[in-house]
Design an enzyme around this catalytic site. Structure first.
Site, PDB file in Angstrom:
ATOM      1  CB  THR A  80      -9.062   6.567  -1.754  1.00  0.00           C
ATOM      2  OG1 THR A  80      -8.777   6.918  -0.386  1.00  0.00           O
ATOM      3  CG2 THR A  80      -8.456   5.211  -2.075  1.00  0.00           C
TER       4      THR A  80
ATOM      5  CE  LYS B 296      -4.197  14.859   0.094  1.00  0.00           C
ATOM      6  NZ  LYS B 296      -4.420  13.703  -0.771  1.00  0.00           N
ATOM      7  NE  ARG B 297      -3.028   9.647   9.411  1.00  0.00           N
ATOM      8  CZ  ARG B 297      -3.137   9.044  10.594  1.00  0.00           C
ATOM      9  NH1 ARG B 297      -4.268   8.464  10.931  1.00  0.00           N
ATOM     10  NH2 ARG B 297      -2.136   9.013  11.442  1.00  0.00           N
TER      11      ARG B 297
ATOM     12  CG  HIS C  90      -2.119  -0.862   1.070  1.00  0.00           C
ATOM     13  ND1 HIS C  90      -3.272  -0.489   0.408  1.00  0.00           N
ATOM     14  CD2 HIS C  90      -2.324  -2.115   1.486  1.00  0.00           C
ATOM     15  CE1 HIS C  90      -4.134  -1.482   0.447  1.00  0.00           C
ATOM     16  NE2 HIS C  90      -3.580  -2.485   1.089  1.00  0.00           N
TER      17      HIS C  90
ATOM     18  CE  LYS D 250     -12.363   8.618   0.423  1.00  0.00           C
ATOM     19  NZ  LYS D 250     -11.690   8.833   1.731  1.00  0.00           N
TER      20      LYS D 250
ATOM     21  CE  LYS E 138      -1.145  11.094   2.871  1.00  0.00           C
ATOM     22  NZ  LYS E 138      -1.989  10.648   1.743  1.00  0.00           N
TER      23      LYS E 138
HETATM   24  C1  LIG Z   1     -10.388   8.945   1.952  1.00  0.00           C
HETATM   25  C2  LIG Z   1      -9.844   9.311   3.264  1.00  0.00           C
HETATM   26  C3  LIG Z   1      -8.463   9.380   3.437  1.00  0.00           C
HETATM   27  C4  LIG Z   1      -7.484   9.135   2.315  1.00  0.00           C
HETATM   28  O1  LIG Z   1      -7.152  10.347   1.731  1.00  0.00           O
HETATM   29  P1  LIG Z   1      -5.903  10.472   0.716  1.00  0.00           P
HETATM   30  O2  LIG Z   1      -6.095  11.810   0.111  1.00  0.00           O
HETATM   31  O3  LIG Z   1      -6.083   9.355  -0.279  1.00  0.00           O
HETATM   32  O4  LIG Z   1      -4.689  10.328   1.530  1.00  0.00           O
HETATM   33  C5  LIG Z   1      -7.960   9.734   4.681  1.00  0.00           C
HETATM   34  N1  LIG Z   1      -8.782   9.987   5.723  1.00  0.00           N
HETATM   35  C6  LIG Z   1     -10.121   9.938   5.594  1.00  0.00           C
HETATM   36  C7  LIG Z   1     -10.979  10.256   6.766  1.00  0.00           C
HETATM   37  C8  LIG Z   1     -10.701   9.595   4.365  1.00  0.00           C
HETATM   38  O5  LIG Z   1     -12.041   9.561   4.251  1.00  0.00           O
END
Ligand SMILES: *Cc1c(COP(=O)(O)O)cnc(C)c1O
Length: 543
Positions: free
Chosen positions: A388, A280-281, A88, A392, A286
């Site tokens: 991901t 995101k984290r 991953h 979204k 990032k």
């Molecule tokens: C989808 C999601 C992530 C993943 O986000 P990335 O931009 O792909 O790192 C992280 N945290 C939450 C709460 C999410 O819903």
């Protein structure tokens, strides 16, 4: 023992529950009289959802050899055919290594089994690469180093599985060419790609009911179980009436988010401003820092040219830091400090707002995603396995500003290069720059706008009562070599953001691009992902 950062990629969770009830115990109980272990791989598939559960390979060997008294070779064949491994992330801190000294105490039998697996595996490797010690070291499951022996759990997962997959085309290519190159040379057919996906039931139907209903009214509701149906939106992309309704729904979702932000942060957002989200984290790769530098650059532009026309923006950051990742926490502190300065400066009041939303979670994402117009996907090329969040936001009509990294590349291919804002160094460009010697000072010295921004952070402009608070941030960018190429991408990022602002001034253009993003997200449904795992790896048919 050294405590290392473990940063878990949220995209793991969707695989967790699969096949849990298929464990060998079940096989045993349903084949009580005469267990046919040769059939185990036909009845059971165990997907190692990242490196962390690799010990299960040694455990299945223990059950088959010690308890069921199968011969090693037979047990090994069954084990390899039962397991498959998904990688991953290529962040080194997530490639687990377990100290041999720890395993000797806690799992002595498993350690012996791992030694035996490794011994037989390396004998095989030596048949074709006897002289190549470097290769043997890289492939070995045991890492011998200054008295501190380690078990490389990723290597155990690869050796003990019949399938190894990455989670986007680009990530899988990097696994084959770089991260696991020696394993790919050895077993080219073991490697395959399964691009991540998201479920449209949560990430459109449930979180954005107004848009979901509007889509269904126009093209039917087949998209709920077949996301490729969204292609039927393409003919509406240039329809003015459709565009206006599309933008009105976005504005309603922005109002809903603005009410949440008023309540939780007591900040007033202008619903006519561009909602620009980076959620995101928190991790250096990032590049929340790159976004922060851009916010400060815009702040300085407004202060320097108060009369100049400016497209109003609301920057919304959200994300958690891993508990031991103190630098990520300092980035959060910086984002909040920038927000305090910007939001309380009357000169920029109508033009710029910055919000940091605490406690990022799926529930908060379900509120944020439908309200977002610009989605920040700006990782250093070659670091984000898939992402991901990118999927979204785009499904809900946000335009992406992003690097050619992870699944951004596949999203660009689907939505078209004219409907996404791509900037920055490519993975190859980063590798070249690293090879020739990257010097962040060159960028600092040659770009006055960048220099001003960094000097402000360094001089305590955002931390008046603690002028040195953000020195570590500046050190990471200058003294410590800027590992994630923030300064190298700054100029292109600022230029690309100016293009975003120009486009936002033309609502029909923006709406067309937004509709085309949603319309072309068909292949990013997790339904497609799961079907591929079922067909190519588990050899099971849908019921
Ligand atoms: C989808 C999601 C992530 C993943 O986000 P990335 O931009 O792909 O790192 C992280 N945290 C939450 C709460 C999410 O819903």
């Amino acid at each position: 023992m050294v405590v290392r950062k473990i940063i878990i990629c949220p995209c793991f969770y969707f695989l967790f529950i699969l096949f849990a009830f298929f464990y060998p115990q079940k096989h045993l109980s349903t084949h009580k009289n005469k267990p046919q272990f040769e059939e185990l791989p036909d009845k059971v598939a165990i997907q190692l959802n990242d490196t962390h559960p690799s010990i299960a390979i040694a455990e299945l060997m223990r059950v088959l050899v010690d308890i069921e008294e199968l011969e090693w070779e037979k047990a090994w064949q069954i084990t390899v055919n039962t397991f498959a491994y998904t990688n991953h992330t290529i962040m080194p801190e997530a490639m687990e290594k377990w100290p041999v000294s720890l395993m000797e105490h806690l799992l002595p039998r498993h350690l012996r089994i791992i030694y035996e697996i490794n011994h037989r595996f390396l004998l095989d490797v030596r048949k074709t690469h006897n002289e190549d010690f470097d290769r043997q070291c890289k492939m070995s499951i045991i890492e011998e180093g200054d008295g501190n022996k380690m078990v490389k759990m990723a290597n155990l997962a690869i050796v003990g599985s019949h399938s190894v997959n990455g989670v986007s085309d680009y990530h899988t290519k990097l696994l084959k060419k770089e991260v696991f190159k020696e394993f790919h040379d050895y077993w080219p057919n073991k490697f395959n790609n399964k691009t991540n996906g998201i479920t449209q039931r949560r990430w459109l139907k449930s979180c954005n009911p107004e848009l979901a209903n509007f889509i269904s009214e126009n093209i039917g509701d087949g998209w709920i179980t077949d996301l490729f149906e969204l292609k039927k939106l393409i003919p509406f992309a240039n329809d003015n009436e459709f565009q206006e309704k599309w933008l009105e729904i976005k504005r309603n979702n922005k109002s809903r988010l603005a009410r949440y932000i008023k309540k939780h942060n007591n900040i007033d957002l202008d619903v006519n401003s561009l909602f620009d989200s980076h959620a995101k984290r928190i991790h250096e790769y990032k590049r929340q820092l790159l976004n922060a530098l851009h916010v400060i650059a815009l702040y300085n532009q407004i202060k320097a040219n108060p009369e100049k026309e400016f497209v109003p923006r609301s920057f919304i950051f959200s994300g958690k830091a891993a508990p031991s990742y103190s630098f990520a926490k300092l980035i959060i502190k910086l984002l909040n400090s920038i927000a305090d300065v910007v939001n309380n400066d009357n000169d920029v009041k109508e033009k710029l707002k910055v919000v940091f939303l605490a406690n990022y979670s799926v529930s908060l994402a379900e509120l944020l995603v439908p309200a977002t117009e610009l989605s920040e996907q700006i990782s250093t090329a070659g670091t984000e396995a898939s992402g991901t969040g990118n999927m979204k936001f785009a499904l809900n009509g946000a335009l992406i500003i992003g690097t050619l990294d992870g699944a951004n590349i596949e999203i660009k291919d689907e939505v078209g290069v004219d409907n996404i804002f791509i900037f920055g160094l490519t993975g190859d460009g980063i590798a070249d720059l690293r090879a020739t010697g990257y010097n962040p000072w060159d960028y600092y010295n040659n770009n006055p706008e960048l220099k001003q921004v960094i000097d402000m952070i360094n001089n305590g402009f955002f931390s008046q009562s603690q002028p040195d608070l953000f020195k570590p941030v500046v050190d990471s960018l200058l003294q410590n070599g800027d590992q994630y190429f923030v300064l190298a991408d700054f100029e292109q990022f600022v230029r690309c953001q100016a293009k975003v602002a120009e486009t936002y001034k033309k609502p029909n253009d923006w709406a067309r691009m937004s509709i085309l993003n949603t319309a072309n997200m068909g292949s990013f449904s997790s339904d497609r992902t799961i079907m591929e795992y079922a067909k190519d790896i588990w050899n099971v048919k849908p019921v």
